[in-house]
Scaffold this active site. Structure first.
Site, PDB file in Angstrom:
ATOM      1  N   CYS A 133     -18.418  82.553  85.388  1.00  0.00           N
ATOM      2  CA  CYS A 133     -18.693  81.315  84.739  1.00  0.00           C
ATOM      3  C   CYS A 133     -18.087  79.823  85.262  1.00  0.00           C
ATOM      4  O   CYS A 133     -18.705  79.027  85.797  1.00  0.00           O
ATOM      5  CB  CYS A 133     -18.015  81.234  83.193  1.00  0.00           C
ATOM      6  SG  CYS A 133     -16.426  81.865  83.250  1.00  0.00           S
ATOM      7  N   HIS A 246     -15.304  74.911  80.610  1.00  0.00           N
ATOM      8  CA  HIS A 246     -14.451  74.962  81.660  1.00  0.00           C
ATOM      9  C   HIS A 246     -14.502  73.652  82.367  1.00  0.00           C
ATOM     10  O   HIS A 246     -15.526  73.155  82.855  1.00  0.00           O
ATOM     11  CB  HIS A 246     -14.804  76.169  82.743  1.00  0.00           C
ATOM     12  CG  HIS A 246     -14.692  77.451  82.128  1.00  0.00           C
ATOM     13  ND1 HIS A 246     -13.906  78.029  80.901  1.00  0.00           N
ATOM     14  CD2 HIS A 246     -14.891  78.655  82.604  1.00  0.00           C
ATOM     15  CE1 HIS A 246     -13.906  79.054  80.705  1.00  0.00           C
ATOM     16  NE2 HIS A 246     -14.305  79.676  82.078  1.00  0.00           N
TER      17      HIS A 246
END
Ligand code: A2P
Length: 340
Positions: A133, A246
Site C-alpha cells: 500500500c 496512509h
C-alpha cells in the site's frame, strides 16, 4: 470496458481488503458472469451482499478455482503462496495483494498508472502481484517526476493507518481508545505496544539489517515498479492511530533540477492525483479526506533548500482502496481488456 465477462473469485472476502475488493467490483461495474466469495473454514455460513444479492462465503480449497477466470487474493501471504499456483494451474489468473510473489522476477508487480505494460508478463506464472500500500501511493506521485527529471534518491517516512494490518487491528485501535477515555485497562493483541494515542516505528518484522520488512518492501518494490535499480530508496515506516489513509513525508533528489512550481504543475496534470497545496489557507492532504477515495493526494510541495536538486512533499491515499483493493481491481480490468 470490453464486452467480455468473467467468472471471478475473491479469496479473503471477509477481510478488510477483500470486502473492499467486492465493493470495488460493484462500484466499477466489473463485467462478471459469476462471483465466488472465499475465506477460511471459520467464515463458512456467513453471507456477503454483492449487487443487492446475498452470496454465501465458501471455504477456500484446492478445488475452488475450477472454471474461475480471475481470482483476487487478499488472504495473507501463506494462503497466496499455497493457493495461487493451484489457481494458476487451473488456468485462472491470480491478482495477489499479499507480499508473497511481489519480488519474484517472473511475476509482474503493477500499478496501472505507472507500469501497465508489465501486466502482459502474467503468462509466465499466471500471477500478477499488487504492490504494498505505501509503495503504490509513492510511485503514483513520483512517476511523473521520475519521467521528467530522473530520480536519484528517495527518503520516505510513513504514517500508516491500522487498517493496513487488517480487521483485528481496526478493532484494537477502537477498543483501546474506548478503554483509555473511560480510564479502563486496555488489551494488546495485534501490536506489541498500545497503538491508541501512540506511534509505533515498527511495521512487519525486523530484518537483519535493522530495517523492517515493510521498509524493505518500499525500497525493493519502488525500484521494480519504476524499472530503475539505480534509484536510492530509504524508508522509515510508522504505524499511527488512524483508521484509514496512509500519509507519507517524502524527500526526492532528482538528477535534473525541478522547481516546486514546476513539480506542482506536472503533478496537477495527472488524472490519478489531486494536488491540494494552499498552506496559507491550511489546505493540504489529510488522511480523513483521502479515506473512501481512489485518488492519491499530494501537497506541501516545496524545494529542499539543503541540496541543489531536491523536492519535499506530503502524499496521502486510502490504503485499503488505492493502496490495495482498487489497484487490484484496476489490474484485473486491464488484464481483461488487453490480455485475456
Ligand atoms: P476469515 O475471515 O475466515 O478468517 P484481514 O486481513 O482483514 O484480517 O482478513 C484476512 C482474510 O483472509 C479473511 O477473509 C480471512 O478469512 C482470510 N484468510 C485468512 N487465513 C485464511 C486461510 N488459511 N484460508 C482462507 N482464507 C483465509
Amino acid at each position: 470496458m470490453s464486452e467480455k465477462k468473467v467468472n471471478m473469485a475473491v479469496a479473503g472476502a471477509t477481510g478488510a481488503v477483500g470486502n473492499q475488493m467486492i465493493k470495488c467490483l460493484e462500484e466499477r461495474k466489473f463485467p462478471l458472469k459469476s462471483i465466488k466469495l472465499l475465506a477460511s473454514r471459520r467464515s463458512v455460513g456467513r453471507e456477503i451482499r454483492f449487487k443487492g444479492e446475498l452470496f454465501a462465503v465458501e471455504e477456500l480449497t484446492e478445488s475452488s478455482f475450477q472454471n474461475v477466470d480471475i481470482a483476487l487474493f487478499s488472504a495473507g501471504g501463506d494462503t497466496s503462496k499455497n493457493f495461487a499456483p493451484i489457481a494458476a494451474k487451473e488456468g485462472c489468473v491470480v491478482v495477489d495483494n499479499s507480499s508473497a510473489w511481489r519480488m519474484d522476477p517472473e511475476v509482474p508487480l503493477v500499478v496501472p498508472e505507472v507500469n501497465p505494460h508489465a501486466i502482459a508478463d502474467y503468462t509466465k506464472k499466471g500471477i500478477i502481484a499488487n504492490p504494498n500500500c505505501s509503495t503504490i501511493q509513492l510511485v503514483v506521485a513520483l512517476n511523473p517526476i521520475h519521467k521528467k527529471c530522473g530520480i536519484k534518491r528517495i527518503v520516505v517516512s510513513t504514517y500508516q493507518a491500522v487498517s493496513g494490518t487488517g480487521k483485528k487491528a481496526i478493532d484494537e485501535l477502537f477498543d483501546q481508545t474506548r478503554s483509555m477515555i473511560n480510564f479502563l485497562d486496555y488489551e494488546k493483541k495485534v501490536y506489541p505496544h498500545r497503538i491508541a494515542f501512540n506511534c509505533l516505528p515498527h511495521i512487519d518484522v525486523f530484518m537483519e539489517n535493522g530495517y523492517t520488512k515493510e521498509e524493505m518492501k518500499m525500497v525493493n518494490e519502488t525500484r521494480k515498479i519504476l524499472e530503475d535499480e539505480t534509484i536510492g530508496v530509504t524508508a522509515t515506516t510508522v504505524r499511527v492511530p488512524v483508521f484509514f489513509g496512509h500519509s507519507e513525508s517524502v524527500n526526492v533528489e532528482t538528477i535534473e533540477h525541478i522547481t516546486a512550481d514546476e513539480a506542482r504543475a506536472l503533478l496537477e496534470q495527472e488524472i490519478a492525483l489531486k494536488v491540494i497545496d494552499e498552506p496559507a489557507k491550511n489546505l493540504y492532504p489529510l488522511a480523513i479526506d483521502a479515506a473512501g477515495q481512489d485518488l492519491t493526494y499530494v501537497g506541501r510541495i516545496r524545494e529542499d533548500e539543503s541540496i541543489s536538486n531536491g523536492i519535499n512533499m506530503w502524499i496521502v491515499a486510502d490504503n485499503i482502496r488505492k493502496g490495495a483493493a482498487t489497484n487490484t481491481v484496476q489490474i484485473a480490468e486491464m488484464l481483461l481488456k488487453n490480455c485475456l
